[in-house]
Design a protein around this motif. Structure first.
Motif, PDB file in Angstrom:
ATOM      1  N   LYS A   1      66.941  59.883   6.639  1.00 23.04           N
ATOM      2  CA  LYS A   1      67.964  59.072   5.958  1.00 23.04           C
ATOM      3  C   LYS A   1      67.450  58.548   4.613  1.00 23.04           C
ATOM      4  CE  LYS A   1      71.222  55.277   6.576  1.00 23.04           C
ATOM      5  NZ  LYS A   1      71.791  54.272   7.500  1.00 23.04           N
TER       6      LYS A   1
ATOM      7  N   LEU B   1      74.395  61.589   4.670  1.00 21.26           N
ATOM      8  CA  LEU B   1      74.235  60.132   4.788  1.00 21.26           C
ATOM      9  C   LEU B   1      75.256  59.553   5.762  1.00 21.26           C
ATOM     10  CD1 LEU B   1      72.293  58.122   3.558  1.00 21.26           C
ATOM     11  CD2 LEU B   1      73.977  57.659   1.774  1.00 21.26           C
ATOM     12  N   SER B   2      76.492  60.042   5.678  1.00 19.84           N
ATOM     13  CA  SER B   2      77.533  59.588   6.600  1.00 19.84           C
ATOM     14  C   SER B   2      77.182  59.964   8.039  1.00 19.84           C
ATOM     15  CB  SER B   2      78.873  60.223   6.199  1.00 19.84           C
ATOM     16  OG  SER B   2      79.872  59.893   7.137  1.00 19.84           O
TER      17      SER B   2
ATOM     18  N   PHE C   1      74.105  60.410   9.224  1.00 17.98           N
ATOM     19  CA  PHE C   1      72.988  59.575   9.679  1.00 17.98           C
ATOM     20  C   PHE C   1      73.494  58.240  10.226  1.00 17.98           C
ATOM     21  CE2 PHE C   1      69.965  62.138   7.039  1.00 17.98           C
ATOM     22  CZ  PHE C   1      69.013  62.357   8.024  1.00 17.98           C
ATOM     23  N   ASP C   2      74.595  57.730   9.643  1.00 15.52           N
ATOM     24  CA  ASP C   2      75.125  56.428  10.075  1.00 15.52           C
ATOM     25  C   ASP C   2      75.673  56.471  11.496  1.00 15.52           C
ATOM     26  OD1 ASP C   2      74.456  55.215   7.705  1.00 15.52           O
ATOM     27  OD2 ASP C   2      76.412  55.557   6.768  1.00 15.52           O
TER      28      ASP C   2
ATOM     29  N   SER D   1      64.459  61.295  14.191  1.00 13.74           N
ATOM     30  CA  SER D   1      65.464  60.444  13.546  1.00 13.74           C
ATOM     31  C   SER D   1      65.199  60.316  12.045  1.00 13.74           C
ATOM     32  CB  SER D   1      65.477  59.047  14.191  1.00 13.74           C
ATOM     33  OG  SER D   1      64.218  58.406  14.020  1.00 13.74           O
TER      34      SER D   1
ATOM     35  N   PRO E   1      72.259  65.390  11.270  1.00 14.15           N
ATOM     36  CA  PRO E   1      72.349  65.273   9.800  1.00 14.15           C
ATOM     37  C   PRO E   1      71.230  65.989   9.059  1.00 14.15           C
ATOM     38  CG  PRO E   1      71.466  63.247  10.747  1.00 14.15           C
ATOM     39  CD  PRO E   1      71.835  64.141  11.917  1.00 14.15           C
ATOM     40  N   ARG E   2      70.123  66.332   9.753  1.00 13.37           N
ATOM     41  CA  ARG E   2      68.961  66.888   9.036  1.00 13.37           C
ATOM     42  C   ARG E   2      69.212  68.275   8.423  1.00 13.37           C
ATOM     43  NH1 ARG E   2      67.179  62.979  12.008  1.00 13.37           N
ATOM     44  NH2 ARG E   2      67.837  63.921  13.941  1.00 13.37           N
TER      45      ARG E   2
ATOM     46  N   THR F   1      67.367  61.273   2.100  1.00 11.19           N
ATOM     47  CA  THR F   1      68.728  61.604   1.666  1.00 11.19           C
ATOM     48  C   THR F   1      69.217  60.606   0.625  1.00 11.19           C
ATOM     49  OG1 THR F   1      69.217  62.557   3.844  1.00 11.19           O
ATOM     50  CG2 THR F   1      71.102  62.006   2.449  1.00 11.19           C
ATOM     51  N   GLN F   2      68.950  59.317   0.867  1.00 10.29           N
ATOM     52  CA  GLN F   2      69.357  58.274  -0.090  1.00 10.29           C
ATOM     53  C   GLN F   2      68.657  58.477  -1.433  1.00 10.29           C
ATOM     54  OE1 GLN F   2      68.219  55.000   2.474  1.00 10.29           O
ATOM     55  NE2 GLN F   2      70.368  54.471   2.863  1.00 10.29           N
TER      56      GLN F   2
ATOM     57  N   TYR G   1      71.111  67.640   5.258  1.00 14.40           N
ATOM     58  CA  TYR G   1      70.200  67.085   4.252  1.00 14.40           C
ATOM     59  C   TYR G   1      69.361  68.205   3.618  1.00 14.40           C
ATOM     60  CZ  TYR G   1      65.543  65.511   2.898  1.00 14.40           C
ATOM     61  OH  TYR G   1      64.338  65.366   2.256  1.00 14.40           O
TER      62      TYR G   1
END
Length: 213
Positions: free
Chosen positions: A202, A184-185, A187-188, A199, A152-153, A205-206, A156
């Motif tokens: 997140k 975000l999705s 990262f989940d 890691s 996800p990075r 991103t939020q 992001y």
């Protein structure tokens, strides 16, 4: 007796190696835990130096130099004195090169750091450096996505790049928001390879997604 001595001589190196591995892992967990608080304390360089010392001692591990580079480039990006940014980014570049050498080449996570290093150079003078470093940063994001589509990075970072790019040049909050939602999705569902594997991202991103609304 000879059999006993032979058994001990075979087991002892494995025990010592395991103890050394545990000590390395404990040191990494301890210092990774300090990174988040550094956004308030500002001691990224102190933590970077600690990771570099771990890397110098653990010559087969690439993650200490990865985190040392990450802390160096974050220090360049969040620092207010941009006259220091190029030096910090160059140090981050040298450290991520060490990490890639040990790892046997670049990977998705090291290309994320290389994108951030290019951005740090660009932010010294965005107007005059955009054409040079903007393309380099975007290129490393694309390579990171290709090397690990589940990471996800890079997504992001792509959203962050669009967030700071003026609408007239293809950026803006409306363009960035879907990228932050996608990251975000991801990262989940993303599972780091180990307890000390990268890691982060997140919470940032939020934050940026909240700024898009």
């Amino acid at each position: 007796m000879k059999k006993f001595i032979l058994t001990i001589s075979l087991i002892l190196p494995a025990i010592l190696l395991l103890a050394q591995s545990d000590k390395y892992k404990q040191a990494m967990v301890q210092h990774i835990g300090k990174i988040e608080s550094a956004f308030q304390s500002g001691n990224f360089l102190e933590i970077a130096n600690s990771f570099e010392r771990i890397g110098d001692a653990e010559k087969t591990q690439w993650l200490p130099y990865y985190y040392a580079s990450y802390c160096q480039v974050i220090s360049a990006l969040v620092g207010t004195d941009k006259s220091k940014s190029d030096v910090l980014a160059d140090k981050a570049d040298a450290l991520i090169t060490k990490a890639e050498t040990i790892a046997g080449g670049s990977n998705s996570e090291t290309n994320v750091i290389r994108s951030m290093i290019a951005s740090a150079h660009m932010m010294v003078d965005p107007q005059s450096r955009w054409q040079q470093y903007g393309q380099v940063s975007a290129g490393h994001i694309e390579k990171a996505k290709e090397q690990d589509p589940t990471n996800p990075r890079p997504v992001y970072l792509e959203g962050q790049s669009k967030f700071y790019t003026p609408e007239a040049f293809g950026g803006g909050k409306a363009i960035a928001a879907p990228l932050f939602e996608k990251a975000l999705s991801m990262f989940d569902t993303f599972k780091p390879a180990t307890e000390i594997a990268p890691s982060w991202g997140k919470a940032s991103t939020q934050y940026f997604l909240s700024q898009c609304k």
